[in-house]
Design a protein around this motif. Structure first.
Motif, PDB file in Angstrom:
ATOM      1  N   PHE A 242       0.812  -1.175  -0.133  1.00 26.12           N
ATOM      2  CA  PHE A 242      -0.006   0.064  -0.057  1.00 26.12           C
ATOM      3  C   PHE A 242       0.714   1.310   0.116  1.00 26.12           C
ATOM      4  N   MET A 243       2.119   1.171   0.757  1.00 28.74           N
ATOM      5  CA  MET A 243       2.704   2.266   0.749  1.00 28.74           C
ATOM      6  C   MET A 243       3.944   2.607  -0.184  1.00 28.74           C
ATOM      7  N   ASN A 244       3.875   1.471  -1.032  1.00 27.66           N
ATOM      8  CA  ASN A 244       4.765   1.484  -2.085  1.00 27.66           C
ATOM      9  C   ASN A 244       4.330   2.050  -3.515  1.00 27.66           C
ATOM     10  N   SER A 245       3.931   3.216  -3.701  1.00 27.78           N
ATOM     11  CA  SER A 245       3.283   3.955  -4.967  1.00 27.78           C
ATOM     12  C   SER A 245       4.297   3.784  -5.958  1.00 27.78           C
ATOM     13  N   GLY A 246       5.443   3.773  -5.629  1.00 27.53           N
ATOM     14  CA  GLY A 246       6.503   4.092  -6.679  1.00 27.53           C
ATOM     15  C   GLY A 246       6.861   5.563  -7.012  1.00 27.53           C
ATOM     16  N   ILE A 247       7.968   5.676  -7.766  1.00 28.34           N
ATOM     17  CA  ILE A 247       8.550   7.044  -8.073  1.00 28.34           C
ATOM     18  C   ILE A 247       8.460   7.294  -9.442  1.00 28.34           C
ATOM     19  N   ASP A 248       8.474   6.502 -10.631  1.00 29.23           N
ATOM     20  CA  ASP A 248       8.529   6.849 -11.802  1.00 29.23           C
ATOM     21  C   ASP A 248       7.407   7.581 -12.270  1.00 29.23           C
ATOM     22  N   GLN A 249       6.136   7.079 -11.980  1.00 31.51           N
ATOM     23  CA  GLN A 249       5.167   7.785 -12.436  1.00 31.51           C
ATOM     24  C   GLN A 249       4.977   9.126 -12.046  1.00 31.51           C
ATOM     25  N   PHE A 250       5.067   9.535 -10.660  1.00 31.64           N
ATOM     26  CA  PHE A 250       4.661  10.754 -10.333  1.00 31.64           C
ATOM     27  C   PHE A 250       6.173  11.699 -10.462  1.00 31.64           C
ATOM     28  N   LEU A 251       7.118  11.307 -10.550  1.00 33.44           N
ATOM     29  CA  LEU A 251       8.415  12.093 -10.985  1.00 33.44           C
ATOM     30  C   LEU A 251       8.093  12.540 -12.577  1.00 33.44           C
ATOM     31  N   THR A 252       7.455  11.697 -13.159  1.00 39.30           N
ATOM     32  CA  THR A 252       7.351  11.643 -14.736  1.00 39.30           C
ATOM     33  C   THR A 252       6.207  13.022 -14.832  1.00 39.30           C
ATOM     34  N   PHE A 253       4.959  12.703 -14.260  1.00 34.84           N
ATOM     35  CA  PHE A 253       3.766  13.529 -14.391  1.00 34.84           C
ATOM     36  C   PHE A 253       3.924  14.843 -13.487  1.00 34.84           C
ATOM     37  N   GLY A 254       4.766  14.667 -12.688  1.00 32.30           N
ATOM     38  CA  GLY A 254       4.916  15.959 -11.777  1.00 32.30           C
ATOM     39  C   GLY A 254       5.395  17.055 -12.222  1.00 32.30           C
ATOM     40  N   ASN A 255       4.702  18.499 -12.036  1.00 30.39           N
ATOM     41  CA  ASN A 255       5.032  19.713 -12.358  1.00 30.39           C
ATOM     42  C   ASN A 255       4.592  20.719 -11.396  1.00 30.39           C
ATOM     43  N   ALA A 256       4.961  21.982 -11.804  1.00 26.80           N
ATOM     44  CA  ALA A 256       4.721  23.087 -10.555  1.00 26.80           C
ATOM     45  C   ALA A 256       3.410  23.100 -10.385  1.00 26.80           C
ATOM     46  N   MET A 257       2.210  22.752 -11.192  1.00 28.77           N
ATOM     47  CA  MET A 257       0.921  22.831 -11.087  1.00 28.77           C
ATOM     48  C   MET A 257       0.275  22.178 -10.064  1.00 28.77           C
ATOM     49  N   ASN A 258       0.805  20.767 -10.133  1.00 30.99           N
ATOM     50  CA  ASN A 258       0.331  19.518  -9.105  1.00 30.99           C
ATOM     51  C   ASN A 258       1.152  18.860  -8.268  1.00 30.99           C
ATOM     52  N   LYS A 259       2.399  19.775  -8.307  1.00 28.15           N
ATOM     53  CA  LYS A 259       3.392  19.124  -7.231  1.00 28.15           C
ATOM     54  C   LYS A 259       2.761  19.066  -5.722  1.00 28.15           C
ATOM     55  N   GLU A 260       2.046  19.901  -5.291  1.00 27.81           N
ATOM     56  CA  GLU A 260       1.615  19.755  -3.938  1.00 27.81           C
ATOM     57  C   GLU A 260       0.632  18.647  -3.628  1.00 27.81           C
ATOM     58  N   PHE A 261      -0.020  17.777  -4.696  1.00 32.92           N
ATOM     59  CA  PHE A 261      -0.857  16.639  -4.680  1.00 32.92           C
ATOM     60  C   PHE A 261      -0.428  15.365  -5.461  1.00 32.92           C
ATOM     61  N   ILE A 262       0.783  15.704  -5.974  1.00 27.96           N
ATOM     62  CA  ILE A 262       1.484  14.483  -6.566  1.00 27.96           C
ATOM     63  C   ILE A 262       2.590  13.936  -6.248  1.00 27.96           C
ATOM     64  N   GLU A 263       3.195  14.471  -5.064  1.00 29.78           N
ATOM     65  CA  GLU A 263       4.261  14.005  -4.205  1.00 29.78           C
ATOM     66  C   GLU A 263       3.805  13.011  -3.320  1.00 29.78           C
ATOM     67  N   VAL A 264       4.005  11.751  -3.814  1.00 31.44           N
ATOM     68  CA  VAL A 264       3.859  10.662  -2.583  1.00 31.44           C
ATOM     69  C   VAL A 264       5.118  10.186  -1.724  1.00 31.44           C
ATOM     70  N   LEU A 265       5.120   9.265  -0.942  1.00 29.33           N
ATOM     71  CA  LEU A 265       5.988   8.988  -0.051  1.00 29.33           C
ATOM     72  C   LEU A 265       7.256   8.568  -0.868  1.00 29.33           C
ATOM     73  N   ASP A 266       7.278   7.683  -1.716  1.00 25.90           N
ATOM     74  CA  ASP A 266       8.372   7.351  -2.340  1.00 25.90           C
ATOM     75  C   ASP A 266       9.095   8.467  -2.971  1.00 25.90           C
ATOM     76  N   LEU A 267       8.357   9.172  -3.522  1.00 26.44           N
ATOM     77  CA  LEU A 267       8.899  10.458  -4.229  1.00 26.44           C
ATOM     78  C   LEU A 267       9.519  11.382  -3.399  1.00 26.44           C
ATOM     79  N   TYR A 268       8.829  11.607  -2.120  1.00 30.90           N
ATOM     80  CA  TYR A 268       9.355  12.333  -1.102  1.00 30.90           C
ATOM     81  C   TYR A 268      10.680  11.817  -0.504  1.00 30.90           C
ATOM     82  N   VAL A 269      10.771  10.594  -0.381  1.00 30.52           N
ATOM     83  CA  VAL A 269      11.976  10.029   0.134  1.00 30.52           C
ATOM     84  C   VAL A 269      13.072  10.216  -0.970  1.00 30.52           C
ATOM     85  N   TYR A 270      12.734  10.157  -2.055  1.00 31.14           N
ATOM     86  CA  TYR A 270      13.918  10.224  -3.382  1.00 31.14           C
ATOM     87  C   TYR A 270      14.341  11.930  -3.435  1.00 31.14           C
TER      88      TYR A 270
END
Length: 313
Positions: A242-270
């Motif tokens: 459940f906690m392993n949402s991954g990095i690739d998807q959210f790192l790729t689709f993340g931008n300045a407009m949606n960063k507040e809501f797309i940064e998941v725990l794995d991306l936060y650790v990265y």
């Protein structure tokens, strides 16, 4: 009366049975080695959470700080706020993923009802192919379809309608990412249901047909109930991740407009470890994530065993 087996026959039988066990173990051995190297051996890296690690220095020369990094998770107001934010995003996206989890099962059921075998194979191939495509390519495809100058917005503009921002807005980023994940992995996740469908007892369907059951009644009262145990096993195993949402998807689709809501725990650790250089603190966050995942998996397995009488172990 049957003749008793001679000692030589018994010895040969035991030797043959023992050799079969060895062969089964040799089949499993590469998987055990892979799991040990890539899942258990890296656990020694948890030691970095108890030191103030500085890149380039061996761990023995770094300052030992004990539980300081773990205390900073909830003791520091800024860190606590960021942690709660990424946990909110992780839980929101993952819950939507679990809401969509029955879709591959329904997809497998409906596709198996199609009479044309060739059509089944073509659809299954096309829906499985995205699983083997990287998220970078998936981002290019999504941008071509739903981007500001993509196909969808071009059609809307030509029709005199307002364009829609799907990839560059924070309003529906969770459902967008969940649907993109479904698009990528639906065909792959449906494979196990195709295998389960192939193993169902056909006599049950023949008996239902004799009783006058329609196709929809057979799906509702036979197929779906028989696939529910498989669904629950996958659900329990999924809760462990459940906690392993991954990095690739959210790192790729993340931008300045949606960063507040797309940064998941794995991306936060990265971002903490690689982006800000807070390696020890990021390891502490990763350790806490693994412990929470273990508790979730054990709890889901226990609940399934008590409620349904079946469990993974």
């Amino acid at each position: 009366m049957t003749k008793a087996k001679s000692p030589a026959v018994k010895k040969e039988f035991r030797h043959s049975k023992k050799w079969e066990s060895y062969k089964l173990f040799l089949y499993v051995l590469p998987c055990l080695i892979f799991i040990f190297i890539f899942h258990y051996l890296p656990l020694w890296g948890w030691a970095y959470a108890f030191f103030q690690y500085k890149p380039g220095l061996p761990l023995t020369e770094c300052k030992f700080v004990g539980w300081q990094n773990f205390q900073a998770l909830f003791g520091n107001a800024v860190m606590r706020e960021n942690l709660f934010r990424v946990l909110r995003n992780t839980f929101g996206i993952q819950l939507l993923n679990y809401v969509l989890m029955p879709v591959p099962m329904l997809f497998a059921i409906f596709l198996s009802e199609v009479a044309s075998t060739k059509f089944q194979k073509v659809v299954q191939t096309l829906t499985t192919l995205p699983h083997f495509i990287s998220w970078v390519i998936m981002f290019s495809l999504a941008s071509s379809l739903f981007g500001a100058s993509g196909v969808v917005n071009s059609v809307l503009n030509d029709a005199g309608l307002n364009s829609i921002n799907i990839l560059t807005t924070e309003k529906h980023v969770w459902i967008t990412q969940a649907l993109l994940g479904l698009w990528k992995d639906m065909g792959w996740n449906a494979i196990i249901y195709f295998a389960a469908l192939a193993g169902l007892d056909q006599e049950v369907y023949e008996a239902a047909m004799v009783d006058g059951a329609s196709r929809w009644q057979k799906i509702r009262y036979i197929t779906i109930p028989l696939l529910i145990p498989t669904f629950f096993v996958l659900l329990i195993m999924g809760i462990g991740n459940f906690m392993n949402s991954g990095i690739d998807q959210f790192l790729t689709f993340g931008n300045a407009m949606n960063k507040e809501f797309i940064e998941v725990l794995d991306l936060y650790v990265y971002n903490l470890g690689i982006g800000n250089g807070q390696i020890s603190f990021s390891v502490a966050v990763g350790v806490m994530k693994s412990l929470v995942a273990l508790v979730l998996f054990a709890g889901a397995n226990f609940a399934s065993k008590k409620i349904r009488g079946t469990s993974v172990f």
